[in-house]
Scaffold this active site. Sequence first.
Site, PDB file in Angstrom:
ATOM      1  N   GLU A  84       0.839  -1.193   0.000  1.00  9.86           N
ATOM      2  CA  GLU A  84       0.000   0.000   0.000  1.00  9.86           C
ATOM      3  C   GLU A  84       0.877   1.247   0.000  1.00  9.86           C
ATOM      4  O   GLU A  84       1.973   1.239   0.556  1.00  9.86           O
ATOM      5  CB  GLU A  84      -0.903  -0.012   1.233  1.00  9.86           C
ATOM      6  CG  GLU A  84      -1.786  -1.237   1.243  1.00  9.86           C
ATOM      7  CD  GLU A  84      -2.823  -1.225   2.348  1.00  9.86           C
ATOM      8  OE1 GLU A  84      -3.497  -2.229   2.538  1.00  9.86           O
ATOM      9  OE2 GLU A  84      -2.957  -0.196   3.023  1.00  9.86           O
ATOM     10  N   CYS A 108       3.760   8.448   0.947  1.00  9.03           N
ATOM     11  CA  CYS A 108       4.184   7.504   1.985  1.00  9.03           C
ATOM     12  C   CYS A 108       4.364   6.144   1.306  1.00  9.03           C
ATOM     13  O   CYS A 108       3.410   5.601   0.740  1.00  9.03           O
ATOM     14  CB  CYS A 108       3.099   7.454   3.056  1.00  9.03           C
ATOM     15  SG  CYS A 108       3.422   6.238   4.321  1.00  9.03           S
ATOM     16  N   CYS A 148       6.531  -7.096   7.500  1.00  9.48           N
ATOM     17  CA  CYS A 148       7.600  -6.558   8.341  1.00  9.48           C
ATOM     18  C   CYS A 148       7.942  -7.608   9.396  1.00  9.48           C
ATOM     19  O   CYS A 148       7.088  -8.406   9.779  1.00  9.48           O
ATOM     20  CB  CYS A 148       7.110  -5.285   9.039  1.00  9.48           C
ATOM     21  SG  CYS A 148       8.392  -4.444   9.998  1.00  9.48           S
ATOM     22  N   CYS A 183       6.424  -4.976  16.181  1.00  5.88           N
ATOM     23  CA  CYS A 183       5.976  -3.969  17.165  1.00  5.88           C
ATOM     24  C   CYS A 183       4.532  -4.299  17.558  1.00  5.88           C
ATOM     25  O   CYS A 183       3.705  -4.610  16.697  1.00  5.88           O
ATOM     26  CB  CYS A 183       6.056  -2.565  16.559  1.00  5.88           C
ATOM     27  SG  CYS A 183       7.728  -2.121  16.067  1.00  5.88           S
ATOM     28  N   CYS A 223       1.390  -2.373  15.972  1.00  6.22           N
ATOM     29  CA  CYS A 223       1.381  -2.148  14.527  1.00  6.22           C
ATOM     30  C   CYS A 223       0.714  -3.300  13.795  1.00  6.22           C
ATOM     31  O   CYS A 223       0.998  -4.471  14.061  1.00  6.22           O
ATOM     32  CB  CYS A 223       2.814  -1.988  14.030  1.00  6.22           C
ATOM     33  SG  CYS A 223       2.906  -1.811  12.242  1.00  6.22           S
ATOM     34  N   GLY A 241       6.706  -2.150   6.214  1.00  7.19           N
ATOM     35  CA  GLY A 241       8.086  -2.615   6.252  1.00  7.19           C
ATOM     36  C   GLY A 241       9.021  -1.761   7.083  1.00  7.19           C
ATOM     37  O   GLY A 241       8.699  -0.631   7.466  1.00  7.19           O
ATOM     38  N   SER A 280      12.011   6.308   8.018  1.00  5.21           N
ATOM     39  CA  SER A 280      11.542   6.078   9.376  1.00  5.21           C
ATOM     40  C   SER A 280      11.962   4.674   9.797  1.00  5.21           C
ATOM     41  O   SER A 280      11.747   3.704   9.077  1.00  5.21           O
ATOM     42  CB  SER A 280      10.015   6.208   9.405  1.00  5.21           C
ATOM     43  OG  SER A 280       9.520   5.848  10.663  1.00  5.21           O
ATOM     44  N   SER A 302      11.017   5.684  15.250  1.00  8.76           N
ATOM     45  CA  SER A 302       9.809   5.287  15.965  1.00  8.76           C
ATOM     46  C   SER A 302      10.230   5.073  17.409  1.00  8.76           C
ATOM     47  O   SER A 302      10.866   4.074  17.731  1.00  8.76           O
ATOM     48  CB  SER A 302       9.243   4.001  15.364  1.00  8.76           C
ATOM     49  OG  SER A 302       8.784   4.286  14.076  1.00  8.76           O
ATOM     50  N   ASN A 325      -3.695   4.666  16.136  1.00  7.03           N
ATOM     51  CA  ASN A 325      -4.807   4.200  15.318  1.00  7.03           C
ATOM     52  C   ASN A 325      -5.208   2.840  15.855  1.00  7.03           C
ATOM     53  O   ASN A 325      -4.463   1.877  15.675  1.00  7.03           O
ATOM     54  CB  ASN A 325      -4.341   4.010  13.877  1.00  7.03           C
ATOM     55  CG  ASN A 325      -4.581   5.247  13.073  1.00  7.03           C
ATOM     56  OD1 ASN A 325      -5.699   5.722  12.961  1.00  7.03           O
ATOM     57  ND2 ASN A 325      -3.512   5.784  12.524  1.00  7.03           N
ATOM     58  N   CYS A 338      -0.354   6.121   7.639  1.00  9.39           N
ATOM     59  CA  CYS A 338       0.985   5.570   7.489  1.00  9.39           C
ATOM     60  C   CYS A 338       1.339   4.751   8.709  1.00  9.39           C
ATOM     61  O   CYS A 338       1.012   5.111   9.824  1.00  9.39           O
ATOM     62  CB  CYS A 338       1.996   6.690   7.340  1.00  9.39           C
ATOM     63  SG  CYS A 338       1.937   7.398   5.727  1.00  9.39           S
TER      64      CYS A 338
HETATM   65  N1  SAH Z   1       9.240   0.316  10.293  1.00  6.85           N
HETATM   66  C1  SAH Z   1       9.380   1.713  10.213  1.00  6.85           C
HETATM   67  C2  SAH Z   1       8.437   2.404   9.248  1.00  6.85           C
HETATM   68  C3  SAH Z   1       7.018   1.963   9.175  1.00  6.85           C
HETATM   69  S1  SAH Z   1       5.972   2.379  10.507  1.00  6.85           S
HETATM   70  C4  SAH Z   1       9.296   2.322  11.595  1.00  6.85           C
HETATM   71  O1  SAH Z   1       9.100   1.598  12.559  1.00  6.85           O
HETATM   72  O2  SAH Z   1       9.479   3.520  11.734  1.00  6.85           O
HETATM   73  C5  SAH Z   1       5.683   4.093  10.345  1.00  6.85           C
HETATM   74  C6  SAH Z   1       5.183   4.745  11.626  1.00  6.85           C
HETATM   75  O3  SAH Z   1       3.826   4.381  11.931  1.00  6.85           O
HETATM   76  C7  SAH Z   1       5.996   4.330  12.816  1.00  6.85           C
HETATM   77  O4  SAH Z   1       6.332   5.424  13.625  1.00  6.85           O
HETATM   78  C8  SAH Z   1       5.071   3.405  13.537  1.00  6.85           C
HETATM   79  O5  SAH Z   1       5.414   3.314  14.868  1.00  6.85           O
HETATM   80  C9  SAH Z   1       3.729   4.060  13.291  1.00  6.85           C
HETATM   81  N2  SAH Z   1       2.589   3.185  13.582  1.00  6.85           N
HETATM   82  C10 SAH Z   1       2.542   1.857  13.511  1.00  6.85           C
HETATM   83  N3  SAH Z   1       1.353   1.402  13.939  1.00  6.85           N
HETATM   84  C11 SAH Z   1       0.625   2.474  14.290  1.00  6.85           C
HETATM   85  C12 SAH Z   1      -0.676   2.653  14.823  1.00  6.85           C
HETATM   86  N4  SAH Z   1      -1.478   1.627  15.100  1.00  6.85           N
HETATM   87  N5  SAH Z   1      -1.088   3.926  15.071  1.00  6.85           N
HETATM   88  C13 SAH Z   1      -0.305   4.987  14.810  1.00  6.85           C
HETATM   89  N6  SAH Z   1       0.937   4.867  14.297  1.00  6.85           N
HETATM   90  C14 SAH Z   1       1.406   3.629  14.055  1.00  6.85           C
END
Ligand code: SAH
Length: 365
Positions: free
Chosen positions: A91, A104, A111, A115, A118, A159, A191, A213, A289, A332
């Site tokens: 996406e 984005c 991935c 986390c 996520c 990713g 990021s 992050s 989110n 994103c």
């Molecule tokens: N793997 C990379 C990039 C992808 S995630 C990273 O970790 O930075 C991009 C951003 O979206 C990150 O800051 C991540 O923590 C955030 N993110 C992931 N899940 C989310 C959620 N449920 N609500 C808000 N932000 C989220």
Amino acid sequence: MERPFYLDLDLPLWYAWVQKHNLPKFIAKQIFDWVLKGENDPCCFSNIPKNVRDLLSLEYDWDLPKIDTALKSFDGSTKFLLTLKDQKVIEMVLMPSLDRVTLCVSSQVGCRMNCSFCQTAKMGLARNMSAGEILAQIVIANRQLKEIKVTNVVFMGMGEPLDNLAPLIHALKVMTDPCGFGLSKHRVTVSTSGLIPEIKLLANEIAVSLAISFHTPFEEERSQLMPVNRKYPLEDLKKALLEYPIQTRHGITLEYVMIKGKNDSLRHAKALVKFAHGLKVKVNLIPLNPHPGSPMEPALEENLKAFQSYLEERSISAPVRYSRGQDVSGACGQLAVKRQDELTQDPRVLWQKRRHDARNLKTQS
Ligand code: SAH
């Protein structure tokens, strides 16, 4: 044999190709200029001799990822579901605003950082994307935009970009090369969850803007939210950030997803200020989110405000960033939201449903 994907070639590789075929050097530049313009049918490369065009068609794969669905949000952003050659799906989100057009992008299918908040993590890692597949997202977005072009790229889609380092660096070089897409380095943001050796390699190879992050200043809590922290703890992360070349006036961005009752207290804000001491950082506060099946909820507005004030009173810029495209699950970092369902159900049915939900949201707003 599978033909190479045309976007995996940068200008030096096109030079090598023309040389191999004993063609004049300038043809490489002509080919690459067509590629950058978004043309993906060599038959249309009008300034290039017919026999060379035929050779190009024969030797390379000129098919871009297909747009399966484009969902426009009421906030002006559009989420695209793209199908890659092997039918895997990624996406991307296009977010135009008054002074910029931000894209984005995804860097992997799935991935493996795992986390806990996520949605992409739930998929695991299906595979890395090639440099060409990463760049294809810009080509596709530019073709959608017509007169205007993408000005900013953020690697906040599916990713962990630094877990796919070589293709990432190749793609970043083409993006920021004046003879490539010509984006400025401070308008391209990688990021990361915090892969320290790769942060150092990125700094040496091509120091674009960096976002971390972060999500909590407490070691054990961060390890729970982000398992990567066990390998690369906060102290090491801070050292790596101190060494990273600064691209923007704000320095490095710390992304901080605000989760109710988890990381949204003033105790956290205080420890965050301590971590930030000596660093040039901005903190993006992102209300979580929520997604189905997860007990985590976004922080309450009052806690968000108190946290923000605490940071700003100590001269740390801390804007609240509401994820865009929420009505179309386009935020994103959540780009794979509901994708898990789509793997087991007919995507078209789900997309229809989502379109329906989006329309309802629009009528409500
Ligand atoms: N793997 C990379 C990039 C992808 S995630 C990273 O970790 O930075 C991009 C951003 O979206 C990150 O800051 C991540 O923590 C955030 N993110 C992931 N899940 C989310 C959620 N449920 N609500 C808000 N932000 C989220």
